[in-house]
Design an enzyme around this catalytic site. Structure first.
Site, PDB file in Angstrom:
ATOM      1  CB  CYS A  52      -1.475   0.540   1.269  1.00 11.95           C
ATOM      2  SG  CYS A  52      -2.318  -1.250   1.706  1.00 11.95           S
TER       3      CYS A  52
ATOM      4  CG  HIS B  16      -3.379   2.832   1.288  1.00 15.88           C
ATOM      5  ND1 HIS B  16      -3.530   2.679  -0.499  1.00 15.88           N
ATOM      6  CD2 HIS B  16      -3.281   2.109   1.953  1.00 15.88           C
ATOM      7  CE1 HIS B  16      -4.105   1.552   0.004  1.00 15.88           C
ATOM      8  NE2 HIS B  16      -3.925   1.419   1.626  1.00 15.88           N
TER       9      HIS B  16
ATOM     10  CG  ASN C 206      -6.708  -1.174  -0.196  1.00 18.45           C
ATOM     11  OD1 ASN C 206      -6.416  -0.974  -1.073  1.00 18.45           O
ATOM     12  ND2 ASN C 206      -6.243  -1.632   1.217  1.00 18.45           N
TER      13      ASN C 206
HETATM   14  N1  COA Z   1     -19.462  -9.752   5.433  1.00 18.14           N
HETATM   15  C1  COA Z   1     -19.557 -10.364   6.420  1.00 18.14           C
HETATM   16  N2  COA Z   1     -19.305 -10.505   8.456  1.00 18.14           N
HETATM   17  C2  COA Z   1     -18.174 -10.695   7.811  1.00 18.14           C
HETATM   18  C3  COA Z   1     -17.509  -9.922   6.752  1.00 18.14           C
HETATM   19  C4  COA Z   1     -17.572  -9.710   5.977  1.00 18.14           C
HETATM   20  N3  COA Z   1     -17.341  -9.477   4.370  1.00 18.14           N
HETATM   21  N4  COA Z   1     -15.595 -10.149   7.174  1.00 18.14           N
HETATM   22  C5  COA Z   1     -15.315 -10.105   7.970  1.00 18.14           C
HETATM   23  N5  COA Z   1     -16.740 -10.495   9.293  1.00 18.14           N
HETATM   24  C6  COA Z   1     -17.383 -11.285  10.453  1.00 18.14           C
HETATM   25  C7  COA Z   1     -16.176 -11.493  10.842  1.00 18.14           C
HETATM   26  O1  COA Z   1     -16.220 -13.451  10.623  1.00 18.14           O
HETATM   27  C8  COA Z   1     -17.035 -11.471  12.422  1.00 18.14           C
HETATM   28  O2  COA Z   1     -17.594 -12.666  12.996  1.00 18.14           O
HETATM   29  P1  COA Z   1     -17.557 -13.335  14.013  1.00 18.14           P
HETATM   30  O3  COA Z   1     -17.826 -12.126  15.251  1.00 18.14           O
HETATM   31  O4  COA Z   1     -18.975 -13.898  14.025  1.00 18.14           O
HETATM   32  O5  COA Z   1     -16.697 -13.756  13.843  1.00 18.14           O
HETATM   33  C9  COA Z   1     -17.231  -9.949  12.379  1.00 18.14           C
HETATM   34  O6  COA Z   1     -17.872  -9.780  11.118  1.00 18.14           O
HETATM   35  C10 COA Z   1     -16.657  -9.032  12.550  1.00 18.14           C
HETATM   36  O7  COA Z   1     -15.214  -9.776  12.513  1.00 18.14           O
HETATM   37  P2  COA Z   1     -13.833  -8.570  12.789  1.00 18.14           P
HETATM   38  O8  COA Z   1     -12.290  -9.268  11.828  1.00 18.14           O
HETATM   39  O9  COA Z   1     -13.417  -8.905  14.163  1.00 18.14           O
HETATM   40  O10 COA Z   1     -13.920  -7.231  11.662  1.00 18.14           O
HETATM   41  P3  COA Z   1     -13.862  -5.874  11.655  1.00 18.14           P
HETATM   42  O11 COA Z   1     -14.804  -5.092  12.816  1.00 18.14           O
HETATM   43  O12 COA Z   1     -12.613  -5.411  12.747  1.00 18.14           O
HETATM   44  O13 COA Z   1     -13.362  -5.499  10.719  1.00 18.14           O
HETATM   45  C11 COA Z   1     -12.279  -5.049   8.775  1.00 18.14           C
HETATM   46  C12 COA Z   1     -13.204  -5.749   9.435  1.00 18.14           C
HETATM   47  C13 COA Z   1     -11.044  -5.527   7.536  1.00 18.14           C
HETATM   48  C14 COA Z   1     -12.711  -4.624   8.228  1.00 18.14           C
HETATM   49  C15 COA Z   1     -11.095  -3.956   9.467  1.00 18.14           C
HETATM   50  O14 COA Z   1     -10.700  -4.819  10.345  1.00 18.14           O
HETATM   51  C16 COA Z   1     -10.119  -3.525   9.213  1.00 18.14           C
HETATM   52  O15 COA Z   1     -10.617  -1.912   7.855  1.00 18.14           O
HETATM   53  N6  COA Z   1      -8.381  -3.635   9.602  1.00 18.14           N
HETATM   54  C17 COA Z   1      -8.184  -2.478   8.890  1.00 18.14           C
HETATM   55  C18 COA Z   1      -8.010  -3.089   7.295  1.00 18.14           C
HETATM   56  C19 COA Z   1      -7.526  -2.148   5.939  1.00 18.14           C
HETATM   57  O16 COA Z   1      -6.874  -1.283   6.195  1.00 18.14           O
HETATM   58  N7  COA Z   1      -6.108  -3.344   5.588  1.00 18.14           N
HETATM   59  C20 COA Z   1      -5.548  -2.889   4.095  1.00 18.14           C
HETATM   60  C21 COA Z   1      -4.109  -2.046   5.329  1.00 18.14           C
HETATM   61  S1  COA Z   1      -3.191  -0.926   4.225  1.00 18.14           S
END
Ligand code: COA
Length: 349
Positions: free
Chosen positions: A114, A276, A306
């Site tokens: 990224c 980004h 992204n």
């Molecule tokens: N649709 C529906 N549910 C989803 C899902 C999707 N696409 N992806 C994950 N879930 C579920 C998980 O399985 C989990 O379920 P559970 O509670 O029953 O186990 C729940 O949603 C929460 O998952 P979690 O991973 O804790 O979610 P979160 O609130 O942390 O959000 C991201 C996930 C990825 C959106 C978030 O962590 C994020 O944006 N992080 C930064 C990522 C980023 O910027 N990456 C690029 C870097 S350059």
């Protein structure tokens, strides 16, 4: 000493738009979950066979070169950032050189995910400042759609990423009033495995519990890309989203402030911040932390997802095309991602 300025900018996104609801045919997800957590509504996917990371880069680069008022023959050097190259090797830089029928110029590939475009821009900036090159093509391009796990298992990652390319012609200028003021690059490899694609790779394999010392070379060679790896879905990216989020919201403001302090500016002086496009929530957090107005920050993740190394040049290009960047504006570019790596660039347009 010459400075470098962006003389031309271009972007390309594939025609095919995939909405959040369309992803439901592959995995258990929903539009509300994706929008609430990431801001993403839709993303573009490259044509499966006819478009590659390099072909998209060619489209973006052609526009950037045209807007710079030069031709491909005037380019002295290529810096190509991607994490989704056409081949494991050689890198996309040489494929771009070939496709654009350029001279036998140097082509460098950057692997900083990224932050890739900002690392690439910084490298190009140094070559121009030393007087070695006059016109450098800096590209960020990604074809994520070919390497994601489109099952419920991979949904936390697959819904986030999209395809596209952005490019700039970085050109030498004697004008002290415009161009890149400074670039700032950082890394912390302690968290390398938090956002990563482990395989194929030459590391001690994560994907099976075996005593590799007992295998001979021929057997090990078979394991570089094995059926086991594929059966266990070890050939897809891994992300601990919450850890990425927590680090990103600290490092983004830090590296932006570093660029501003270095040049004697405050956040209020920024005309446009192009973060980004990792996650809309991260961008909003950064905006709040730096007390920036809505018109000082450009986000377009809603429509592209992204696009990793392509996200900064795509957002910069789109903002410029919309007339949001004018001559003399102070523009800040910032990125954070896998590695972890993070970076910023401050420029006068
Ligand atoms: N649709 C529906 N549910 C989803 C899902 C999707 N696409 N992806 C994950 N879930 C579920 C998980 O399985 C989990 O379920 P559970 O509670 O029953 O186990 C729940 O949603 C929460 O998952 P979690 O991973 O804790 O979610 P979160 O609130 O942390 O959000 C991201 C996930 C990825 C959106 C978030 O962590 C994020 O944006 N992080 C930064 C990522 C980023 O910027 N990456 C690029 C870097 S350059």
């Amino acid at each position: 000493m010459p400075r470098s300025k962006i003389a031309g900018i271009g972007m390309y996104v594939p025609e095919k738009v995939v909405t959040n609801n369309e992803l439901k045919q592959y995995m258990d997800t929903d539009d509300q979950w994706i929008q609430e957590r990431t801001g993403i509504q839709e993303r573009h996917y490259a044509h499966r066979t006819e478009e590659t990371t390099t072909t998209m880069a060619v489209e973006a680069a052609s526009i950037a070169i045209k807007r710079a008022g030069i031709s491909a023959a005037d380019i002295d050097f290529i810096v190509f950032a991607t994490l989704s190259p056409d081949y494991y090797f050689p890198g996309c830089g040489v494929l771009l050189q070939r496709a654009m029928k350029m001279k036998e110029i140097g082509a460098l590939d950057v692997r900083n995910q990224c932050s890739g475009f900002l690392y690439a821009l910084s490298v190009a900036d140094q070559f121009i400042k030393t007087g070695m090159y006059k016109n450098i093509l800096v590209v960020g391009s990604e074809k994520h759609s070919f390497g994601l796990d489109f099952t419920t298992r991979g949904r936390n990652i697959s819904v986030i990423f999209g395809d596209g390319a952005g490019a700039v012609v970085l050109q030498a200028t004697e004008n002290e009033q415009s161009g890149i003021l400074s670039t700032h690059l950082h890394s912390d490899g302690e968290s390398a495995e938090i956002l990563a694609m482990y395989n194929p790779g030459t590391h001690a394999n994560h994907w099976a519990e075996k005593n590799y010392a007992a295998f001979d070379e021929a057997e090990i060679g078979q394991m570089f890309m094995s059926h086991t790896m594929i059966d266990q879905a070890q050939n897809f990216p891994f992300m601990d989203g919450q850890s990425v989020f927590k680090k990103a919201v600290v490092k983004f403001p830090e590296v932006i402030m570093e660029a501003l302090y270095k040049n004697g500016y405050n956040p209020s002086d920024i005309n446009l911040l192009i973060p980004h496009q990792a996650n809309l929530r991260i961008s909003q957090f950064v905006q709040q932390k730096l007390k920036l107005r809505d018109d000082q920050v450009y986000n377009n993740i809603q429509h592209y997802g992204n696009t990793t190394a392509a996200s900064v040049p795509i957002a910069l290009c789109e903002a410029w095309q919309k007339g949001m960047i004018k001559e003399g504006d102070l523009v800040c570019l910032a990125a954070f991602g896998s590695g972890f790596t993070w970076a910023s660039a401050l420029l006068k347009w």
